[in-house]
Design a protein around this motif. Structure first.
Motif, PDB file in Angstrom:
ATOM      1  N   VAL A  66       1.053  -1.386  -0.272  1.00  0.00           N
ATOM      2  CA  VAL A  66      -0.028   0.085   0.186  1.00  0.00           C
ATOM      3  C   VAL A  66       0.576   1.020  -0.164  1.00  0.00           C
ATOM      4  CG1 VAL A  66      -1.730   1.383   1.387  1.00  0.00           C
ATOM      5  CG2 VAL A  66      -2.194  -1.221   0.987  1.00  0.00           C
ATOM      6  N   HIS A  67       2.372   1.552   0.402  1.00  0.00           N
ATOM      7  CA  HIS A  67       2.896   2.338   0.767  1.00  0.00           C
ATOM      8  C   HIS A  67       3.708   2.981  -0.059  1.00  0.00           C
ATOM      9  CE1 HIS A  67       5.589  -1.278   1.597  1.00  0.00           C
ATOM     10  NE2 HIS A  67       6.607  -0.050   1.010  1.00  0.00           N
ATOM     11  N   ARG A  68       3.559   2.251  -0.991  1.00  0.00           N
ATOM     12  CA  ARG A  68       4.702   2.026  -2.320  1.00  0.00           C
ATOM     13  C   ARG A  68       3.769   2.886  -3.910  1.00  0.00           C
ATOM     14  NH1 ARG A  68       9.365   2.317  -2.022  1.00  0.00           N
ATOM     15  NH2 ARG A  68       9.724   1.699  -3.952  1.00  0.00           N
ATOM     16  N   PHE A  69       1.330   2.113  -3.125  1.00  0.00           N
ATOM     17  CA  PHE A  69       0.808   2.197  -3.847  1.00  0.00           C
ATOM     18  C   PHE A  69       1.135   3.608  -3.699  1.00  0.00           C
ATOM     19  CE2 PHE A  69      -0.688  -2.081  -4.977  1.00  0.00           C
ATOM     20  CZ  PHE A  69      -0.082  -2.373  -6.277  1.00  0.00           C
ATOM     21  N   TYR A  70       0.847   4.560  -2.525  1.00  0.00           N
ATOM     22  CA  TYR A  70       0.425   5.606  -1.993  1.00  0.00           C
ATOM     23  C   TYR A  70       1.490   6.701  -2.859  1.00  0.00           C
ATOM     24  CZ  TYR A  70       0.023   9.867   1.628  1.00  0.00           C
ATOM     25  OH  TYR A  70       0.103  10.765   1.776  1.00  0.00           O
TER      26      TYR A  70
END
Length: 119
Positions: A66-70
């Motif tokens: 999720v952090h990479r998508f964010y």
């Protein structure tokens, strides 16, 4: 003073709210300075990214990427998802995401912007 438009990249007046070249709404320079003060950066698409939030996403949902998508890194986000669903990758993605959360939290905002291609 001239600043770069987030839409087309051409120079516009810092008081302009709409770029005369591409018509995109651009945040005021004062908003950008405020964003720098609160650990925010801007993606190339003009979306605000907060490095503290990125750290929390990495800590609690990092095993899903999720952090990479964010932060706008879609390819590595998909890699995290694939690694997680493979089962074996969970052993890799959980420690990596915990390490990245601390990196996000303790990295200076300028280095964060440079490393992740943010403005």
């Amino acid at each position: 003073m001239l600043v770069k438009c987030y839409g087309c990249g051409l120079k516009i007046d810092d008081t302009a709210t709409i770029c005369p070249h591409c018509g995109r709404t651009s945040p005021h320079i004062s908003d950008r300075r405020l964003a720098d003060a609160v650990n925010d950066a801007w993606t190339k698409s003009g979306r605000r990214v907060n490095k503290t939030n990125a750290g929390f996403f990495a800590m609690f949902l990092g095993w899903l990427g999720v952090h990479r998508f964010y932060i706008g890194k879609w390819k590595s986000g998909i890699f995290y998802l694939l690694m997680f669903f493979s089962g074996v990758g969970t052993i890799v993605t959980i420690p990596l995401s915990i390490i990245e959360s601390f990196r996000f939290w303790f990295m200076p905002i300028d280095k964060f912007k440079t490393k992740y291609g943010l403005e």
